[in-house]
Design a protein around this motif. Structure first.
Motif, PDB file in Angstrom:
ATOM      1  N   GLN A   1      51.267  26.283  70.731  1.00 21.46           N
ATOM      2  CA  GLN A   1      51.435  25.601  69.449  1.00 21.46           C
ATOM      3  C   GLN A   1      50.832  26.417  68.302  1.00 21.46           C
ATOM      4  O   GLN A   1      51.414  26.515  67.222  1.00 21.46           O
ATOM      5  N   LEU A   2      49.681  26.991  68.553  1.00 22.09           N
ATOM      6  CA  LEU A   2      49.046  27.810  67.526  1.00 22.09           C
ATOM      7  C   LEU A   2      49.827  29.091  67.271  1.00 22.09           C
ATOM      8  O   LEU A   2      50.057  29.482  66.122  1.00 22.09           O
ATOM      9  N   LEU A   3      50.258  29.738  68.331  1.00 18.77           N
ATOM     10  CA  LEU A   3      50.993  30.995  68.178  1.00 18.77           C
ATOM     11  C   LEU A   3      52.324  30.784  67.462  1.00 18.77           C
ATOM     12  O   LEU A   3      52.815  31.688  66.778  1.00 18.77           O
ATOM     13  N   ALA A   4      52.903  29.588  67.611  1.00 17.86           N
ATOM     14  CA  ALA A   4      54.171  29.297  66.935  1.00 17.86           C
ATOM     15  C   ALA A   4      54.022  29.325  65.422  1.00 17.86           C
ATOM     16  O   ALA A   4      55.009  29.497  64.705  1.00 17.86           O
ATOM     17  N   LYS A   5      52.796  29.163  64.937  1.00 15.60           N
ATOM     18  CA  LYS A   5      52.543  29.208  63.494  1.00 15.60           C
ATOM     19  C   LYS A   5      52.268  30.627  62.997  1.00 15.60           C
ATOM     20  O   LYS A   5      51.996  30.821  61.805  1.00 15.60           O
ATOM     21  N   THR A   6      52.312  31.591  63.904  1.00 11.34           N
ATOM     22  CA  THR A   6      52.000  32.971  63.518  1.00 11.34           C
ATOM     23  C   THR A   6      53.150  33.923  63.845  1.00 11.34           C
ATOM     24  O   THR A   6      52.923  35.115  64.062  1.00 11.34           O
ATOM     25  N   THR A   7      54.361  33.404  63.866  1.00  8.95           N
ATOM     26  CA  THR A   7      55.499  34.254  64.245  1.00  8.95           C
ATOM     27  C   THR A   7      55.936  35.182  63.121  1.00  8.95           C
ATOM     28  O   THR A   7      56.526  36.232  63.353  1.00  8.95           O
ATOM     29  N   GLY A   8      55.679  34.802  61.881  1.00  9.31           N
ATOM     30  CA  GLY A   8      55.992  35.661  60.744  1.00  9.31           C
ATOM     31  C   GLY A   8      54.708  36.065  60.052  1.00  9.31           C
ATOM     32  O   GLY A   8      53.646  35.501  60.308  1.00  9.31           O
ATOM     33  N   CYS A   9      54.784  37.051  59.163  1.00 11.44           N
ATOM     34  CA  CYS A   9      53.577  37.506  58.477  1.00 11.44           C
ATOM     35  C   CYS A   9      53.816  37.605  56.983  1.00 11.44           C
ATOM     36  O   CYS A   9      54.625  38.429  56.520  1.00 11.44           O
ATOM     37  N   LYS A  10      53.113  36.765  56.232  1.00  8.32           N
ATOM     38  CA  LYS A  10      53.053  36.916  54.778  1.00  8.32           C
ATOM     39  C   LYS A  10      51.796  37.733  54.496  1.00  8.32           C
ATOM     40  O   LYS A  10      50.681  37.207  54.422  1.00  8.32           O
ATOM     41  N   GLN A  11      51.976  39.037  54.386  1.00  8.06           N
ATOM     42  CA  GLN A  11      50.828  39.939  54.329  1.00  8.06           C
ATOM     43  C   GLN A  11      49.999  39.732  53.066  1.00  8.06           C
ATOM     44  O   GLN A  11      50.525  39.708  51.954  1.00  8.06           O
ATOM     45  N   ILE A  12      48.673  39.584  53.260  1.00  2.26           N
ATOM     46  CA  ILE A  12      47.767  39.446  52.121  1.00  2.26           C
ATOM     47  C   ILE A  12      46.809  40.626  52.015  1.00  2.26           C
ATOM     48  O   ILE A  12      46.109  40.751  51.002  1.00  2.26           O
ATOM     49  N   SER A  13      46.745  41.461  53.035  1.00  4.00           N
ATOM     50  CA  SER A  13      45.917  42.659  52.935  1.00  4.00           C
ATOM     51  C   SER A  13      46.667  43.730  52.140  1.00  4.00           C
ATOM     52  O   SER A  13      47.899  43.803  52.184  1.00  4.00           O
ATOM     53  N   ASN A  14      45.925  44.536  51.397  1.00  2.40           N
ATOM     54  CA  ASN A  14      46.524  45.591  50.583  1.00  2.40           C
ATOM     55  C   ASN A  14      46.734  46.848  51.420  1.00  2.40           C
ATOM     56  O   ASN A  14      46.265  47.930  51.092  1.00  2.40           O
TER      57      ASN A  14
END
Length: 223
Positions: free
Chosen positions: A37-50
Motif C-alpha cells: 500500500q505504501l509503495l503504491a504511493k511512490t510509483t511516480g516521482c515529482k522531483q523536489i531535489s535540485n
C-alpha cells in the motif's frame, strides 16, 4: 560505504506473522498500511531535489528526492550508520567511519545509540536539497520499506551532502539486512518515506515512533 543500527523493542513487519522468538523480543505485528500500500504511493516521482544523489562515493548521481503530498520519498540502497554512543557493536574498532555523535540527540541530551534506535540519515543541507524546507526535521517520522517489510523510524542523523541511502544498525537489523557497519547494507531495493511536519518524542522511543508512523502512514495511503 557509510553505516547503520540494531534491533529495538518493536518491529513492524508487513504481511508476516511474528515467530515465537520475535514475540519474546516484543515484536508487534503490522498494524498500519502494508508495504504494498505504501509503495503504491511512490510509483511516480515529482522531483523536489535540485539534481540527484549518489548512493556511494564511487557511484553516479541517480537518486532523486520526490514529493508525495504529505511526505517525501527516495528509493536507494542502505548503508549502515553506527554513529552515536559507543557499544560493543558500534565503536571505532567495528566501524572505520565511527563518530561518537549524532545530529539529533536523545531526550537526555546524549547521542543516539545506533544499535538500539531505528533511525534514518538524511543528506546534509546543500544546493541539491534542503530537507528542512521540504518539511522534514530531526525526530521526524519515516517509514523504511525493504523486502515486503515496513519499519517505522525517525530522522536521527545527517550524512554527506551528495550521498543518500543510509540508516542505523538497528534499522538494518530489523529489516533483515546485514547491519555490519563495515561490510553490511544492501545495494538497492530500499524505499524511504518521511512524513512532513512530523515529530516523535522522545526520539529514542521506538514504540512511539511506530505508533506515530502508523497513523501518518494510514493518512498518507488514504490521501
Amino acid at each position: 560505504m557509510r553505516k547503520l543500527l540494531l534491533f529495538s523493542a518493536m518491529v513492524v513487519v508487513a504481511g508476516l506473522a511474528p515467530s515465537a522468538a520475535a514475540a519474546s523480543e516484543g515484536v508487534a505485528p503490522q498494524a498500519g498500511p502494508t508495504a504494498q500500500q505504501l509503495l503504491a504511493k511512490t510509483t511516480g516521482c515529482k522531483q523536489i531535489s535540485n539534481g540527484k544523489y549518489k548512493t556511494d562515493d564511487e557511484t553516479g548521481r541517480t537518486i532523486a528526492v520526490c514529493d508525495a503530498g504529505g511526505a517525501v520519498f527516495w528509493k536507494a540502497d542502505m548503508d549502515i550508520d553506527c554513529d552515536g554512543q559507543p557499544t560493543p557493536r558500534c565503536n571505532k574498532n567495528t566501524d572505520p567511519w565511527f563518530q561518537d555523535g549524532t545530529a539529533y540527540p536523545r531526550s537526555d541530551g546524549k547521542a543516539l545509540i545506533a544499535d538500539q534506535t531505528p533511525y534514518v540519515v538524511v543528506p546534509s543541507i546543500s544546493g541539491t536539497w534542503n530537507f528542512e524546507k521540504a518539511g522534514l526535521k530531526g525526530a521526524g517520522s519515516c517509514a523504511v520499506i525493504h523486502g515486503g517489510k515496513v519499519l517505522y523510524t525517525v530522522i536521527g542523523d545527517t550524512g554527506p551532502n551528495d550521498i543518500i541511502g543510509e540508516a542505523s544498525y538497528a534499522t538494518a537489523k530489523a529489516l533483515g539486512i546485514n547491519p555490519d557497519p563495515e561490510n553490511g547494507g544492501v545495494d538497492s531495493g530500499v524505499t524511504y518515506i518521511c512524513f512532513k511536519n512530523s515529530k516523535v518524542s522522545p526520539i529514542e522511543d521506538h514504540g512511539k515512533s511506530t505508533s506515530v508512523g502508523e497513523g501518518l502512514a494510514a493518512k498518507f495511503v488514504q490521501g
